[in-house]
Each structure stands twice: as structure tokens, then as C-alpha cells.
Motif scaffolding. Structure first.
Motif, PDB file in Angstrom:
ATOM      1  N   ASP A   1       0.813  -1.210   0.000  1.00 33.86           N
ATOM      2  CA  ASP A   1       0.000   0.000   0.000  1.00 33.86           C
ATOM      3  C   ASP A   1       0.847   1.261   0.000  1.00 33.86           C
ATOM      4  O   ASP A   1       0.544   2.239   0.676  1.00 33.86           O
ATOM      5  CB  ASP A   1      -0.952  -0.002   1.204  1.00 33.86           C
ATOM      6  CG  ASP A   1      -0.197  -0.066   2.534  1.00 33.86           C
ATOM      7  OD1 ASP A   1       1.027  -0.277   2.504  1.00 33.86           O
ATOM      8  OD2 ASP A   1      -0.838   0.104   3.580  1.00 33.86           O
ATOM      9  N   LEU A   2       1.915   1.244  -0.779  1.00 40.68           N
ATOM     10  CA  LEU A   2       2.836   2.381  -0.789  1.00 40.68           C
ATOM     11  C   LEU A   2       2.184   3.659  -1.297  1.00 40.68           C
ATOM     12  O   LEU A   2       2.645   4.754  -0.987  1.00 40.68           O
ATOM     13  CB  LEU A   2       4.061   2.046  -1.659  1.00 40.68           C
ATOM     14  CG  LEU A   2       4.947   0.907  -1.139  1.00 40.68           C
ATOM     15  CD1 LEU A   2       6.039   0.588  -2.153  1.00 40.68           C
ATOM     16  CD2 LEU A   2       5.561   1.291   0.192  1.00 40.68           C
ATOM     17  N   LEU A   3       1.125   3.536  -2.101  1.00 35.74           N
ATOM     18  CA  LEU A   3       0.463   4.738  -2.617  1.00 35.74           C
ATOM     19  C   LEU A   3      -0.648   5.196  -1.683  1.00 35.74           C
ATOM     20  O   LEU A   3      -0.944   6.381  -1.600  1.00 35.74           O
ATOM     21  CB  LEU A   3      -0.099   4.470  -4.020  1.00 35.74           C
ATOM     22  CG  LEU A   3       0.949   4.104  -5.079  1.00 35.74           C
ATOM     23  CD1 LEU A   3       0.284   3.901  -6.425  1.00 35.74           C
ATOM     24  CD2 LEU A   3       2.018   5.177  -5.185  1.00 35.74           C
ATOM     25  N   GLN A   4      -1.270   4.260  -0.973  1.00 37.42           N
ATOM     26  CA  GLN A   4      -2.323   4.640  -0.040  1.00 37.42           C
ATOM     27  C   GLN A   4      -1.759   5.125   1.291  1.00 37.42           C
ATOM     28  O   GLN A   4      -2.348   5.978   1.955  1.00 37.42           O
ATOM     29  CB  GLN A   4      -3.273   3.454   0.225  1.00 37.42           C
ATOM     30  CG  GLN A   4      -4.150   3.112  -0.968  1.00 37.42           C
ATOM     31  CD  GLN A   4      -3.548   2.038  -1.845  1.00 37.42           C
ATOM     32  OE1 GLN A   4      -2.348   1.820  -1.821  1.00 37.42           O
ATOM     33  NE2 GLN A   4      -4.373   1.360  -2.625  1.00 37.42           N
ATOM     34  N   ALA A   5      -0.610   4.589   1.692  1.00 36.49           N
ATOM     35  CA  ALA A   5       0.057   5.021   2.917  1.00 36.49           C
ATOM     36  C   ALA A   5       1.472   5.466   2.555  1.00 36.49           C
ATOM     37  O   ALA A   5       2.458   4.787   2.864  1.00 36.49           O
ATOM     38  CB  ALA A   5       0.081   3.882   3.937  1.00 36.49           C
ATOM     39  N   PRO A   6       1.591   6.600   1.859  1.00 43.13           N
ATOM     40  CA  PRO A   6       2.873   6.981   1.268  1.00 43.13           C
ATOM     41  C   PRO A   6       3.898   7.449   2.296  1.00 43.13           C
ATOM     42  O   PRO A   6       3.563   7.951   3.354  1.00 43.13           O
ATOM     43  CB  PRO A   6       2.482   8.121   0.324  1.00 43.13           C
ATOM     44  CG  PRO A   6       1.273   8.732   0.967  1.00 43.13           C
ATOM     45  CD  PRO A   6       0.538   7.579   1.586  1.00 43.13           C
TER      46      PRO A   6
ATOM     47  N   VAL B   1      -5.547   6.768  -2.711  1.00 40.15           N
ATOM     48  CA  VAL B   1      -4.393   7.661  -2.783  1.00 40.15           C
ATOM     49  C   VAL B   1      -4.755   8.996  -2.126  1.00 40.15           C
ATOM     50  O   VAL B   1      -5.765   9.603  -2.480  1.00 40.15           O
ATOM     51  CB  VAL B   1      -3.966   7.904  -4.246  1.00 40.15           C
ATOM     52  CG1 VAL B   1      -2.788   8.873  -4.308  1.00 40.15           C
ATOM     53  CG2 VAL B   1      -3.608   6.581  -4.918  1.00 40.15           C
ATOM     54  N   PRO B   2      -3.962   9.475  -1.171  1.00 38.18           N
ATOM     55  CA  PRO B   2      -4.283  10.757  -0.529  1.00 38.18           C
ATOM     56  C   PRO B   2      -4.239  11.906  -1.538  1.00 38.18           C
ATOM     57  O   PRO B   2      -3.393  11.932  -2.436  1.00 38.18           O
ATOM     58  CB  PRO B   2      -3.174  10.912   0.529  1.00 38.18           C
ATOM     59  CG  PRO B   2      -2.628   9.532   0.732  1.00 38.18           C
ATOM     60  CD  PRO B   2      -2.776   8.839  -0.585  1.00 38.18           C
ATOM     61  N   GLY B   3      -5.142  12.851  -1.378  1.00 33.33           N
ATOM     62  CA  GLY B   3      -5.168  13.996  -2.278  1.00 33.33           C
ATOM     63  C   GLY B   3      -3.871  14.780  -2.273  1.00 33.33           C
ATOM     64  O   GLY B   3      -3.514  15.401  -3.274  1.00 33.33           O
ATOM     65  N   SER B   4      -3.139  14.741  -1.172  1.00 29.32           N
ATOM     66  CA  SER B   4      -1.877  15.474  -1.078  1.00 29.32           C
ATOM     67  C   SER B   4      -0.798  14.908  -1.991  1.00 29.32           C
ATOM     68  O   SER B   4       0.212  15.574  -2.242  1.00 29.32           O
ATOM     69  CB  SER B   4      -1.369  15.459   0.369  1.00 29.32           C
ATOM     70  OG  SER B   4      -1.152  14.119   0.814  1.00 29.32           O
ATOM     71  N   ARG B   5      -1.005  13.682  -2.510  1.00 29.22           N
ATOM     72  CA  ARG B   5      -0.022  13.056  -3.398  1.00 29.22           C
ATOM     73  C   ARG B   5      -0.415  13.172  -4.860  1.00 29.22           C
ATOM     74  O   ARG B   5       0.282  12.648  -5.731  1.00 29.22           O
ATOM     75  CB  ARG B   5       0.130  11.563  -3.048  1.00 29.22           C
ATOM     76  CG  ARG B   5       0.552  11.262  -1.635  1.00 29.22           C
ATOM     77  CD  ARG B   5       1.916  11.817  -1.302  1.00 29.22           C
ATOM     78  NE  ARG B   5       2.973  11.282  -2.167  1.00 29.22           N
ATOM     79  CZ  ARG B   5       4.250  11.674  -2.096  1.00 29.22           C
ATOM     80  NH1 ARG B   5       4.603  12.605  -1.234  1.00 29.22           N
ATOM     81  NH2 ARG B   5       5.156  11.150  -2.895  1.00 29.22           N
ATOM     82  N   ILE B   6      -1.529  13.839  -5.149  1.00 32.65           N
ATOM     83  CA  ILE B   6      -2.058  13.907  -6.517  1.00 32.65           C
ATOM     84  C   ILE B   6      -1.826  15.290  -7.108  1.00 32.65           C
ATOM     85  O   ILE B   6      -2.091  16.302  -6.457  1.00 32.65           O
ATOM     86  CB  ILE B   6      -3.570  13.579  -6.526  1.00 32.65           C
ATOM     87  CG1 ILE B   6      -3.825  12.185  -5.948  1.00 32.65           C
ATOM     88  CG2 ILE B   6      -4.121  13.663  -7.946  1.00 32.65           C
ATOM     89  CD1 ILE B   6      -5.295  11.864  -5.753  1.00 32.65           C
ATOM     90  N   ASP B   7      -1.337  15.331  -8.335  1.00 29.55           N
ATOM     91  CA  ASP B   7      -1.168  16.577  -9.087  1.00 29.55           C
ATOM     92  C   ASP B   7      -2.045  16.514 -10.325  1.00 29.55           C
ATOM     93  O   ASP B   7      -1.988  15.550 -11.095  1.00 29.55           O
ATOM     94  CB  ASP B   7       0.291  16.775  -9.505  1.00 29.55           C
ATOM     95  CG  ASP B   7       1.229  16.857  -8.306  1.00 29.55           C
ATOM     96  OD1 ASP B   7       1.051  17.771  -7.489  1.00 29.55           O
ATOM     97  OD2 ASP B   7       2.117  15.991  -8.191  1.00 29.55           O
TER      98      ASP B   7
END
Length: 268
Positions: free
Chosen positions: A76-81, A104-110
Motif C-alpha cells: 500500500d505504498l500509494l495509499q500510505a505513502p 491515494v491521498p489527495g496530497s499526493r495527486i497533481d
């Protein structure tokens, strides 16, 4: 006035429901079929080294859904980055919503702002170009089809994603591609063929969010004339494809539902 939604079945249903809620006579006629990756092992192999990438660019919500469908249990590296986990690039709000749905947390999305004029590779690049550094490793998660088209807002032959890959390379990034799903023309049932025949000249309004859908329509009904038909397209390049197919009236619209409804009503 009937509105014919041509998106792949899962997305078509959502749009039909939203258009009907707005009082429009919307029906679904998917002109693209989505299936899983041609090589699932390739997707699984990428999951095992996903931490090596600085960014993952998803060309569509379908890319997100099919990529995460093969996520190994416990990875879960993308869900718990962590601080070194890859960024996730998206071309528009539909892809962003799919990433959020995947955890995926919104803080990791561009992604382009939801008010952007267009949702495509060019709009995404305007957002992310400053953070891309020499030596970055970027994975572009895409689809594969007979026509080799990319996202719903991308042109034929995947020019949008290829354009983005070229910009990334100019910044010194190393780009990889991963085919996470397949796109193809669906088998046309008798009822669909009857609708094609009638809707080519009865005043129906065709809603296109992919140039591939336009091309598939032409292949499915090569003998039909579209000179009495009207369309709303969600990108200028898609509008060009509709005009090339012979549609008499083509209106361009942002793919946001409020804008689509306004464009449809303007042609009523």
C-alpha cells in the motif's frame, strides 16, 4: 431531444444518470469497450518496484482502476505513502476521483484545477513541469487499443501522452510506459445498430469524450451519413474528429457536467 452518451459502459452510466437528473433524455451507447491488461504480469512486476518511480502519470480513470485492480495484497505504498513515495499525475477530475477512490491521498495527486479550460496532457504539464527534476523516473500508465488512443480527452495515436513524454524527457526525466488496460470497439448488437440508423438523422445529440469513439462509430456504420447529426465534444481534437466524420453541428464543451448540460441545452 435525445442525448446519446458514447463513453465506455461504467462511465456512460454515470453520465446518463446525471443528464437524466437534469431533465434530459439520455441513453447509453458505449462505443469503446474496456478490458484488463493484455499482460497482467507486466503490471504486477511494476507494482513490485513502484517505489522506484518519482511519479506515476495515469491517462484516465480506467488506467487507475485497472492498475489498482492488480495491486498485491499488503503493498500500500500509494495509499500510505512515505516521503519518497511517487507522486500521482492525473489529467482531469475523473482520474483524480478514481485515485481518491483507490485510496491515494489527495496530497499526493497533481492535476489541473477543476476550473481549467481543458483536461489533457498540456494542462497537466502546466501544473507539474516545475517539480520534475533531471533523473526523475516517471511511469505513464495507459491503455492499448486497435487505434492506440489514450485518454478520453487525448487525440488519436496517443499524441497527448507522447507529447507529455517528450516534455518530461526534455527536463531530463526517464519515462516508461505501462499498458494497464485495453480499449477496443465493442460488438454491436441489433438494437444498437437500429439506434445508430435512427439517430444519424432524427435530431439526436451525440456526446463524444474520445476521438476513438468517433472513429469506432464510423467503422461500425460505414454507410451512414452524419450531415444531419449534431454532437458535443469535450476537447477541440475530439471536435475535429467529429467534423471530419461529417457531423453538421459540433459544439465544444469542458467535460464538467454543468458545462456539458449547458452546451446540450444550447443546441436544443
Amino acid at each position: 431531444m435525445r442525448v446519446i452518451v458514447t463513453r465506455p459502459a461504467p462511465q456512460a452510466g454515470k453520465w446518463v444518470n446525471a443528464l437524466r437528473a437534469a431533465g434530459l433524455d439520455a441513453v447509453s451507447l458505449p462505443l469503446i469497450e474496456i478490458t484488463g491488461p493484455p499482460e497482467p504480469q507486466a503490471v504486477l512486476a511494476v507494482w513490485q518496484r513502484v517505489q522506484a518511480f518519482d511519479a506515476l502519470m495515469f491517462v484516465s480513470a480506467n488506467a487507475v482502476e485497472q492498475f489498482f485492480a492488480l495491486q498485491p495484497a499488503g503493498l500500500d505504498l500509494l495509499q500510505a505513502p512515505t516521503l519518497t513515495s511517487p507522486r500521482c499525475f492525473a489529467t482531469g477530475p475523473g482520474t483524480v476521483a478514481a485515485l481518491l477512490q483507490a485510496g491515494v491521498p489527495g496530497s499526493r495527486i497533481d492535476a489541473p484545477d477543476h476550473t481549467a479550460h481543458q483536461f489533457d496532457s498540456e494542462a497537466l504539464w502546466a501544473v507539474v513541469h516545475a517539480q520534475v527534476q533531471p533523473g526523475w523516473r516517471v511511469l505513464i500508465v495507459r491503455g492499448n487499443s486497435d487505434a492506440e488512443n489514450g485518454d478520453e480527452a487525448e487525440p488519436a495515436q496517443g499524441l497527448g501522452r507522447d507529447w507529455l513524454a517528450a516534455r518530461l524527457a526534455e527536463k531530463g526525466a526517464v519515462v516508461e510506459f505501462l499498458v494497464a488496460y485495453a480499449r477496443r470497439a465493442p460488438l454491436v448488437q441489433a438494437s444498437a445498430r437500429a439506434l445508430l440508423q435512427v439517430a444519424s438523422s432524427d435530431g439526436s445529440l451525440w456526446l463524444f469524450s474520445s476521438s476513438e469513439a468517433v472513429n469506432n462509430l464510423r467503422s461500425m456504420a460505414p454507410g451512414l451519413c452524419w450531415h444531419q447529426a449534431r454532437a458535443v465534444a469535450t476537447h477541440p481534437r475530439i471536435a475535429e474528429a467529429a467534423r471530419a466524420a461529417g457531423f453538421a453541428v459540433v459544439c465544444e464543451s469542458r467535460p464538467a457536467m454543468a458545462d456539458l448540460i449547458a452546451s446540450i441545452e444550447s443546441l436544443a
